[in-house]
Design a protein around this motif. Structure first.
Motif, PDB file in Angstrom:
ATOM      1  N   LEU A  48       6.747   2.824  -5.712  1.00  0.00           N
ATOM      2  CA  LEU A  48       5.050   2.739  -6.217  1.00  0.00           C
ATOM      3  C   LEU A  48       4.684   3.967  -7.071  1.00  0.00           C
ATOM      4  N   SER A  49       4.388   3.598  -8.559  1.00  0.00           N
ATOM      5  CA  SER A  49       4.527   4.521  -9.694  1.00  0.00           C
ATOM      6  C   SER A  49       2.984   4.597  -9.650  1.00  0.00           C
ATOM      7  N   ASP A  50       2.446   5.356  -8.781  1.00  0.00           N
ATOM      8  CA  ASP A  50       1.070   5.410  -8.509  1.00  0.00           C
ATOM      9  C   ASP A  50       1.485   7.083  -8.349  1.00  0.00           C
ATOM     10  N   GLU A  51       0.287   7.529  -9.463  1.00  0.00           N
ATOM     11  CA  GLU A  51      -0.227   9.247  -9.561  1.00  0.00           C
ATOM     12  C   GLU A  51      -1.182   9.873  -8.179  1.00  0.00           C
ATOM     13  N   LYS A  52      -1.626   8.155  -7.919  1.00  0.00           N
ATOM     14  CA  LYS A  52      -2.727   8.628  -6.739  1.00  0.00           C
ATOM     15  C   LYS A  52      -1.487   8.406  -5.158  1.00  0.00           C
ATOM     16  N   ARG A  53      -0.312   7.562  -5.265  1.00  0.00           N
ATOM     17  CA  ARG A  53      -0.207   7.033  -4.406  1.00  0.00           C
ATOM     18  C   ARG A  53       1.967   7.553  -4.518  1.00  0.00           C
ATOM     19  N   PRO A  54       2.421   8.097  -4.885  1.00  0.00           N
ATOM     20  CA  PRO A  54       3.807   8.018  -5.759  1.00  0.00           C
ATOM     21  C   PRO A  54       4.933   8.104  -4.343  1.00  0.00           C
ATOM     22  N   GLN A  55       5.374   6.847  -4.198  1.00  0.00           N
ATOM     23  CA  GLN A  55       6.072   6.661  -2.841  1.00  0.00           C
ATOM     24  C   GLN A  55       6.826   5.539  -3.157  1.00  0.00           C
ATOM     25  N   VAL A  56       8.388   5.840  -2.239  1.00  0.00           N
ATOM     26  CA  VAL A  56       9.103   5.128  -1.921  1.00  0.00           C
ATOM     27  C   VAL A  56       8.955   4.089  -0.739  1.00  0.00           C
ATOM     28  N   LEU A  57       8.731   2.841  -0.201  1.00  0.00           N
ATOM     29  CA  LEU A  57       8.415   2.019   0.547  1.00  0.00           C
ATOM     30  C   LEU A  57       9.657   1.371   1.160  1.00  0.00           C
ATOM     31  N   ALA A  58       9.630   0.602   1.909  1.00  0.00           N
ATOM     32  CA  ALA A  58      10.750   0.034   2.597  1.00  0.00           C
ATOM     33  C   ALA A  58      10.225  -1.325   3.597  1.00  0.00           C
ATOM     34  N   TYR A  59      10.231  -2.275   3.724  1.00  0.00           N
ATOM     35  CA  TYR A  59      10.090  -3.547   3.955  1.00  0.00           C
ATOM     36  C   TYR A  59      11.260  -4.020   4.720  1.00  0.00           C
ATOM     37  N   SER A  60      11.336  -4.428   6.228  1.00  0.00           N
ATOM     38  CA  SER A  60      12.360  -4.767   6.611  1.00  0.00           C
ATOM     39  C   SER A  60      12.028  -6.376   6.477  1.00  0.00           C
ATOM     40  N   LEU A  61      13.159  -7.372   6.172  1.00  0.00           N
ATOM     41  CA  LEU A  61      13.027  -8.403   5.817  1.00  0.00           C
ATOM     42  C   LEU A  61      13.754  -9.284   7.246  1.00  0.00           C
ATOM     43  N   GLY A  62      13.096 -10.667   7.604  1.00  0.00           N
ATOM     44  CA  GLY A  62      14.228 -11.147   8.358  1.00  0.00           C
ATOM     45  C   GLY A  62      14.458 -12.051   7.767  1.00  0.00           C
ATOM     46  N   ALA A  63      15.478 -12.814   8.501  1.00  0.00           N
ATOM     47  CA  ALA A  63      16.580 -14.054   8.178  1.00  0.00           C
ATOM     48  C   ALA A  63      16.144 -15.170   6.802  1.00  0.00           C
ATOM     49  N   ASP A  64      14.632 -15.288   6.755  1.00  0.00           N
ATOM     50  CA  ASP A  64      13.859 -15.928   5.488  1.00  0.00           C
ATOM     51  C   ASP A  64      13.700 -15.439   4.093  1.00  0.00           C
ATOM     52  N   GLY A  65      13.827 -13.853   4.748  1.00  0.00           N
ATOM     53  CA  GLY A  65      13.649 -13.374   3.724  1.00  0.00           C
ATOM     54  C   GLY A  65      12.334 -12.550   2.898  1.00  0.00           C
ATOM     55  N   LEU A  66      11.697 -13.321   4.358  1.00  0.00           N
ATOM     56  CA  LEU A  66      10.486 -11.885   4.833  1.00  0.00           C
ATOM     57  C   LEU A  66      10.057 -11.302   5.287  1.00  0.00           C
ATOM     58  N   PRO A  67       8.902 -10.199   4.271  1.00  0.00           N
ATOM     59  CA  PRO A  67       8.693  -8.909   5.496  1.00  0.00           C
ATOM     60  C   PRO A  67       8.764  -9.230   6.598  1.00  0.00           C
ATOM     61  N   GLY A  96       7.977  -5.973   8.407  1.00  0.00           N
ATOM     62  CA  GLY A  96       6.918  -5.063   8.849  1.00  0.00           C
ATOM     63  C   GLY A  96       7.408  -3.693   7.120  1.00  0.00           C
ATOM     64  N   GLN A  97       6.684  -2.413   7.322  1.00  0.00           N
ATOM     65  CA  GLN A  97       6.825  -1.617   6.549  1.00  0.00           C
ATOM     66  C   GLN A  97       6.655  -0.670   6.759  1.00  0.00           C
ATOM     67  N   ARG A  98       7.240   0.339   6.224  1.00  0.00           N
ATOM     68  CA  ARG A  98       7.317   1.523   6.299  1.00  0.00           C
ATOM     69  C   ARG A  98       7.538   2.580   5.553  1.00  0.00           C
ATOM     70  N   LEU A  99       7.110   4.124   4.953  1.00  0.00           N
ATOM     71  CA  LEU A  99       7.435   5.092   4.062  1.00  0.00           C
ATOM     72  C   LEU A  99       8.497   4.977   4.095  1.00  0.00           C
ATOM     73  N   PHE A 100       9.219   5.302   3.053  1.00  0.00           N
ATOM     74  CA  PHE A 100      10.438   5.487   2.837  1.00  0.00           C
ATOM     75  C   PHE A 100      11.032   7.398   2.305  1.00  0.00           C
ATOM     76  N   ARG A 101       9.733   7.641   1.174  1.00  0.00           N
ATOM     77  CA  ARG A 101       9.837   8.870   0.712  1.00  0.00           C
ATOM     78  C   ARG A 101       8.620   9.024   0.121  1.00  0.00           C
ATOM     79  N   ASP A 102       7.779  10.193   0.496  1.00  0.00           N
ATOM     80  CA  ASP A 102       7.111  10.943  -0.160  1.00  0.00           C
ATOM     81  C   ASP A 102       6.859  12.116  -1.320  1.00  0.00           C
TER      82      ASP A 102
END
Length: 165
Positions: free
Chosen positions: A57-76, A78-84
């Motif tokens: 996220l190239s967001d000065e208000k929220r400079p983070q990297v998120l991680a989305y878990s993907l199912g077998a169909d390639g769709l998310p 779940g989501q979690r904060l990976f790095r703040d």
């Protein structure tokens, strides 16, 4: 992707949709929205097994990297904060999360305030490649032996030490 290049950014009359999105291109060529809730979604990469999608996220208000878990169909599924990276940005280190790449062993190289954040697959910070300037993008080349970095005025090559068996 953010409205970079448009003179008025988010308020530009040239925008075709009213949000910035993370999209998926299906094998049959269909484009589908994965997430339209972020202000500045930017760099993306997949884990080596294809089960995790990382989003910078190239967001000065929220400079983070998120991680989305993907199912077998390639769709998310779940989501979690990976790095703040808010602490580094608040300390005045240059840059925002932007380019991101994953090594074959799962190590994540995420550009952000201060340079490149080198992270384990679980999000632990392993170290930083401090550059003193904003790094826009990175890529792994030369059969995994080199991390290439780009900034507004430089291209750099950082040798990598292979990990694992």
């Amino acid at each position: 992707d953010p409205p970079y290049g448009l003179t008025d950014g988010d308020t530009s009359s040239l925008r075709e949709i009213g949000f910035n999105g993370l999209y998926r291109l299906t094998p049959d060529g269909m484009v589908t929205l994965i997430d339209g809730s972020h202000r500045r979604p930017n760099g993306v990469t997949l884990s080596p097994d294809g089960r995790t999608l990382y989003l910078a996220l190239s967001d000065e208000k929220r400079p983070q990297v998120l991680a989305y878990s993907l199912g077998a169909d390639g769709l998310p599924t779940g989501q979690r904060l990976f790095r703040d990276m808010g602490k580094e940005l608040a300390a005045g280190e240059p840059g925002l999360p932007d380019g991101i790449k994953t090594a074959p062993d799962g190590t994540v190289f995420a550009t952000g305030p201060g340079g490149v954040h080198v992270c384990a697959p679980d999000g632990r910070l392993l170290g930083k490649i401090r550059t003193g300037k904003a790094i826009a993008n990175c890529c792994i080349g030369e059969d995994g032996k080199t991390l290439f970095l780009t900034s507004a005025d430089r291209l750099a090559a950082v040798p990598l030490i292979a990990r694992g068996g």
